[in-house]
Design a protein around this motif. Structure first.
Motif, PDB file in Angstrom:
ATOM      1  N   PHE A   9       0.816  -1.206   0.000  1.00 53.15           N
ATOM      2  CA  PHE A   9       0.000   0.000   0.000  1.00 53.15           C
ATOM      3  C   PHE A   9       0.853   1.261   0.000  1.00 53.15           C
ATOM      4  O   PHE A   9       0.542   2.240   0.644  1.00 53.15           O
ATOM      5  CB  PHE A   9      -0.973  -0.019   1.181  1.00 53.15           C
ATOM      6  CG  PHE A   9      -1.983  -1.126   1.067  1.00 53.15           C
ATOM      7  CD1 PHE A   9      -2.988  -1.078   0.117  1.00 53.15           C
ATOM      8  CD2 PHE A   9      -1.898  -2.247   1.886  1.00 53.15           C
ATOM      9  CE1 PHE A   9      -3.907  -2.098  -0.011  1.00 53.15           C
ATOM     10  CE2 PHE A   9      -2.815  -3.277   1.762  1.00 53.15           C
ATOM     11  CZ  PHE A   9      -3.822  -3.202   0.814  1.00 53.15           C
ATOM     12  N   GLY A  10       1.955   1.222  -0.731  1.00 51.78           N
ATOM     13  CA  GLY A  10       2.814   2.389  -0.878  1.00 51.78           C
ATOM     14  C   GLY A  10       3.959   2.387   0.112  1.00 51.78           C
ATOM     15  O   GLY A  10       3.949   1.701   1.123  1.00 51.78           O
ATOM     16  N   GLY A  11       4.965   3.142  -0.216  1.00 54.23           N
ATOM     17  CA  GLY A  11       6.136   3.244   0.636  1.00 54.23           C
ATOM     18  C   GLY A  11       7.135   2.134   0.368  1.00 54.23           C
ATOM     19  O   GLY A  11       6.947   1.308  -0.529  1.00 54.23           O
ATOM     20  N   PHE A  12       8.185   2.127   1.160  1.00 54.52           N
ATOM     21  CA  PHE A  12       9.259   1.163   0.989  1.00 54.52           C
ATOM     22  C   PHE A  12       9.665   0.597   2.337  1.00 54.52           C
ATOM     23  O   PHE A  12       9.413   1.199   3.370  1.00 54.52           O
ATOM     24  CB  PHE A  12      10.481   1.833   0.346  1.00 54.52           C
ATOM     25  CG  PHE A  12      10.230   2.346  -1.036  1.00 54.52           C
ATOM     26  CD1 PHE A  12      10.370   1.515  -2.130  1.00 54.52           C
ATOM     27  CD2 PHE A  12       9.838   3.658  -1.248  1.00 54.52           C
ATOM     28  CE1 PHE A  12      10.132   1.977  -3.412  1.00 54.52           C
ATOM     29  CE2 PHE A  12       9.597   4.134  -2.520  1.00 54.52           C
ATOM     30  CZ  PHE A  12       9.745   3.284  -3.601  1.00 54.52           C
ATOM     31  N   GLU A  13      10.310  -0.553   2.294  1.00 54.83           N
ATOM     32  CA  GLU A  13      10.882  -1.145   3.498  1.00 54.83           C
ATOM     33  C   GLU A  13      12.270  -1.669   3.165  1.00 54.83           C
ATOM     34  O   GLU A  13      12.550  -2.063   2.034  1.00 54.83           O
ATOM     35  CB  GLU A  13       9.997  -2.278   4.021  1.00 54.83           C
ATOM     36  CG  GLU A  13       9.869  -3.456   3.081  1.00 54.83           C
ATOM     37  CD  GLU A  13       8.923  -4.530   3.597  1.00 54.83           C
ATOM     38  OE1 GLU A  13       8.457  -4.423   4.737  1.00 54.83           O
ATOM     39  OE2 GLU A  13       8.662  -5.485   2.850  1.00 54.83           O
ATOM     40  N   ASP A  14      13.164  -1.635   4.163  1.00 59.45           N
ATOM     41  CA  ASP A  14      14.516  -2.144   3.969  1.00 59.45           C
ATOM     42  C   ASP A  14      14.539  -3.653   4.150  1.00 59.45           C
ATOM     43  O   ASP A  14      13.796  -4.199   4.964  1.00 59.45           O
ATOM     44  CB  ASP A  14      15.478  -1.523   4.987  1.00 59.45           C
ATOM     45  CG  ASP A  14      15.783  -0.068   4.685  1.00 59.45           C
ATOM     46  OD1 ASP A  14      15.524   0.375   3.553  1.00 59.45           O
ATOM     47  OD2 ASP A  14      16.288   0.625   5.584  1.00 59.45           O
ATOM     48  N   TYR A  15      15.398  -4.312   3.399  1.00 60.08           N
ATOM     49  CA  TYR A  15      15.649  -5.730   3.619  1.00 60.08           C
ATOM     50  C   TYR A  15      17.106  -6.018   3.293  1.00 60.08           C
ATOM     51  O   TYR A  15      17.725  -5.325   2.501  1.00 60.08           O
ATOM     52  CB  TYR A  15      14.699  -6.617   2.814  1.00 60.08           C
ATOM     53  CG  TYR A  15      14.955  -6.657   1.339  1.00 60.08           C
ATOM     54  CD1 TYR A  15      15.623  -7.724   0.752  1.00 60.08           C
ATOM     55  CD2 TYR A  15      14.522  -5.632   0.513  1.00 60.08           C
ATOM     56  CE1 TYR A  15      15.855  -7.768  -0.604  1.00 60.08           C
ATOM     57  CE2 TYR A  15      14.749  -5.671  -0.848  1.00 60.08           C
ATOM     58  CZ  TYR A  15      15.412  -6.737  -1.399  1.00 60.08           C
ATOM     59  OH  TYR A  15      15.647  -6.778  -2.746  1.00 60.08           O
ATOM     60  N   GLN A  16      17.650  -7.019   3.973  1.00 65.12           N
ATOM     61  CA  GLN A  16      19.059  -7.347   3.823  1.00 65.12           C
ATOM     62  C   GLN A  16      19.257  -8.667   3.098  1.00 65.12           C
ATOM     63  O   GLN A  16      18.455  -9.587   3.234  1.00 65.12           O
ATOM     64  CB  GLN A  16      19.739  -7.436   5.188  1.00 65.12           C
ATOM     65  CG  GLN A  16      19.867  -6.101   5.872  1.00 65.12           C
ATOM     66  CD  GLN A  16      20.691  -6.208   7.146  1.00 65.12           C
ATOM     67  OE1 GLN A  16      20.806  -7.253   7.746  1.00 65.12           O
ATOM     68  NE2 GLN A  16      21.253  -5.082   7.545  1.00 65.12           N
TER      69      GLN A  16
END
Length: 187
Positions: free
Chosen positions: A168-175
């Motif tokens: 639903f929009g936006g971003f998230e960090d992942y490693q």
């Protein structure tokens, strides 16, 4: 009078409710499909950057017979160009970048920094998403430091951090962690 029958208020409301639910389901499916397409493209780009970085490191270090490991700097002797050359794999934690340099010093163990003029030359950017670098023995978790000679085996572990789109929009960090092993050549 003829039998003229119109729509009742309940029928109109029921039709509007059903239409709204169906429209919502269709929009959710379209949004999900669009996100899936976008994340597939992002994943392809991430995989390509990781593969390029790891392949470059493997190609550069594969013909080395001597190395020097420090916390953010891995210097190695290579003969890839046909003559002896010392290069540096330098990790800048603040900028989250991994860069390769030609190390122009007589001694591979010199206590110098990037600010030392004329030592680190011909910068080559490998990745701007690296958030961790470790130089480790093949077995164990104690970081390597100091000289490594011909026949030494070690591994390099890189941690990459990327952003991916959320539903639903936006971003998230992942490693993503990747590692590769080496054995320095004995000449």
């Amino acid at each position: 009078m003829k039998n003229e029958r119109g729509l009742t208020l309940i029928e109109v409301l029921a039709t509007l409710t059903i239409s709204t639910v169906l429209l919502g389901v269709v929009l959710l499916l379209l949004s999900s499909t669009s996100l899936q397409s976008k994340t597939s493209g992002e994943k392809y780009n991430v995989d390509a950057e990781i593969r390029k970085t790891m392949d470059t490191i493997a190609k550069e270090i594969s013909d080395s017979n001597q190395a020097y490991a420090a916390t953010n700097d891995f210097r190695y002797v290579t003969y890839a160009s046909g003559s002896r050359q010392v290069k540096s794999l330098y990790y800048d934690a603040a900028a989250k970048t991994l860069k390769m340099y030609v190390f122009k010093s007589a001694n591979i163990q010199d206590n110098v920094t990037l600010a030392t003029p004329g030592i680190y030359e011909y910068q080559r950017d490998l990745s701007s998403h690296v958030t961790g670098v470790q130089y480790l023995p093949i077995v164990g978790t104690s970081p390597l430091s100091g000289n490594l000679s011909g026949g030494s085996a070690f591994r390099i572990v890189l941690t990459f951090t990327f952003q991916r789109s959320k539903l639903f929009g936006g971003f998230e960090d992942y490693q993503v962690k990747r590692e590769t092993g080496f054995k320095l050549l004995q000449y």
